[in-house]
Write an enzyme that holds these catalytic residues in place. Structure first.
Site: not given
Length: 268
Positions: A144, A157
């Site tokens: 990401s 995350y």
């Protein structure tokens, strides 16, 4: 960079394939002629995706919880039983987060790391001997942009996505002479349920979308750009809007400037 002309007849195994990025990648790979193996926890949802793919009879649904090592081993055996080989492994299954560090329990920290890092590592280690034996193949990790930048409300995350990126870099170096290629994809904001499913500090789904995701790239556009880059043999693939792409460049050129930009950013 090892290029591949097309995916005709190639076997592509995609995790997290029942929705979002995984579903879009499955659709694009099928359009390119691949035989797609779809994996997620729920068989019925996988089948709903499979029957909507081009040439549905070429593809197969193999359910598994990727955090369960026994289920992963069984799924791998089923893939080889059905298709006899794997050409691309796409580690896409993931879990996001929307919570401040002070509000995030250690249980939630570990849950995100389990899905976004350890499960990817185990699946890759399970499949790697076959790739080394056939001296070909591409292992793909969906990281990401958050794993490159690190922003508020996404600490766990971001950390997990950064960790899998670094692990992939090491893997790439170790298998460079064995015909096995490694690519990492860094999506920015894409229109999926990622924010709705993201965990809050207590480990429960947030349950609502945010503006940035709702206004992100269409999932099919993301998939087209990603598969095109993978076919070119690219190893570091950023796919997102102008802000996310700019952020990744600033992170390389001036980390201190990036940190100032992030402090001022209104992200949630």
């Amino acid at each position: 960079m090892a290029k591949l002309d097309d995916l005709k007849g190639k076997v592509v195994w995609i995790t997290g394939a029942s929705s979002g990025l995984g579903k879009a990648l499955a659709q694009e790979c099928a359009l390119q002629g691949a035989q797609v193996v779809l994996t997620a926890r729920r068989f019925e949802e996988l089948e709903n995706v499979r029957v909507g793919l081009l040439n549905p009879d070429q593809h197969v649904s193999i359910p598994a919880d990727i955090t369960d090592e026994g289920q992963v081993r069984h799924a791998y055996e089923k893939v080889l039983e059905c298709k006899s080989r794997i050409d691309w492994l796409v580690n896409n299954a993931g879990l996001s987060q929307r919570a401040l560090i002070a509000d995030t329990t250690m249980q939630t920290e570990r849950a995100i790391m389990e899905v976004d890092y350890f499960s990817q590592v185990f699946l890759t280690k399970t499949v790697l001997p076959a790739f080394l034996k056939q001296k070909s193949g591409r292992i793909v990790f969906v990281s990401s942009v958050a794993g490159l930048l690190g922003t508020q409300y996404r600490a766990s995350y971001s950390a997990a996505k950064a960790a899998i990126h670094m692990w992939a870099n090491s893997l790439r170096a170790e298998v460079a002479d064995d015909g096995v290629n490694v690519s990492v994809i860094f999506p920015g904001f894409v229109k999926t349920n990622v924010s709705i499913n993201a965990l809050n500090g207590e480990g429960k789904a947030q349950g609502y979308d945010n503006e940035a995701t709702a206004n992100g790239l269409e999932a099919d556009e993301f998939a087209q750009m990603t598969v095109k880059a993978l076919l070119k043999g690219e190893e570091y693939i950023v796919v997102g809007g102008r802000k996310e792409v700019l952020g990744t460049w600033v992170s390389r050129l001036s980390p201190s400037m990036l940190y100032k930009m992030i402090r001022k950013a209104q992200v949630k």
